[in-house]
Design an enzyme around this catalytic site. Structure first.
Site: not given
Ligand code: GRF
Length: 202
Positions: A67, A94, A110-111, A145, A147
């Protein structure tokens, strides 16, 4: 500002950034994407980058002995493009210490859930399984961490009785793409400070 975007899948968040920059112009938006990286080949996210004429790179875990070696390779591949901001848009790995040492504080993720609820690789699925009535998406800085970094912005999405995972995730992504475009532009144009868990965008 120079953006490097990291993807692992369909890349619709990447596409939302590309479309917005195309629509408003990089000057007014405050940033342009200079490269797209992935942890695997053959994904739509890389095809989207190719269609946009962007340089791409792939750092696959299996190509490295550990890793740490993967992390070092990813760090170098990103550094080569001298980004001001790195955006994880569906990047499903990660990152390690070396990446965070170099890009911590300017690495955004983005989550598809309202963190700290439902972290990890299945935010939409876990929210549905839990039976929440609202969920959403979170744009945050990445820390060491999973998210758990300081939250920049969140968007709320209702859960419907008839939802299955893909319907819910798609509804989340509609909000997520707009939130990411808005947040990345503001960070790039206005500058920001991170004070503990608080993010202050000037
Ligand atoms: C997004 O909802 C992201 O938050 C999650 O996987 C999705 C990726 O979508 N981790 P894309 O590849 O941008 O269409």
């Amino acid at each position: 500002k120079r953006l490097v975007v990291l993807v692992s899948g369909s890349g619709t968040n990447l596409q939302a950034l590309l479309d917005e920059i195309e629509r408003t112009g990089a000057e007014r938006y405050g940033a342009r994407i200079v490269a797209v990286g992935a942890d695997r080949d053959g994904i739509e996210g890389l095809a989207r980058a190719g269609r946009a004429g962007l340089p791409t790179f792939v750092c696959r875990g299996k190509d490295f002995g550990s890793r740490e070696e993967w992390d070092a390779a990813l760090t170098e591949a990103v550094r080569a493009h001298e980004p001001d901001l790195v955006v994880s848009a569906g990047f499903m790995k990660i990152v390690g210490k070396e990446f965070l040492a170099r890009f911590g504080g300017r690495f955004v993720n983005t989550h598809p859930a309202l963190l700290p609820s439902f972290p990890g690789a299945h935010g939409a699925r876990d929210a549905l399984a839990y039976g929440v009535k609202v969920t959403g998406c979170t744009v945050h800085f990445v820390d060491d961490g999973v998210d758990t970094g300081p939250i920049i912005a969140q968007g709320v999405v209702e859960v419907r009785d008839e939802d299955d995972e893909s319907a819910l995730h798609e509804r989340i992504k509609e909000v997520e793409r707009r939130l990411l475009v808005e947040v990345v532009g503001r960070l790039a144009r206005n500058g920001y400070r991170i004070e503990g868990r608080k993010v202050v965008i000037q």
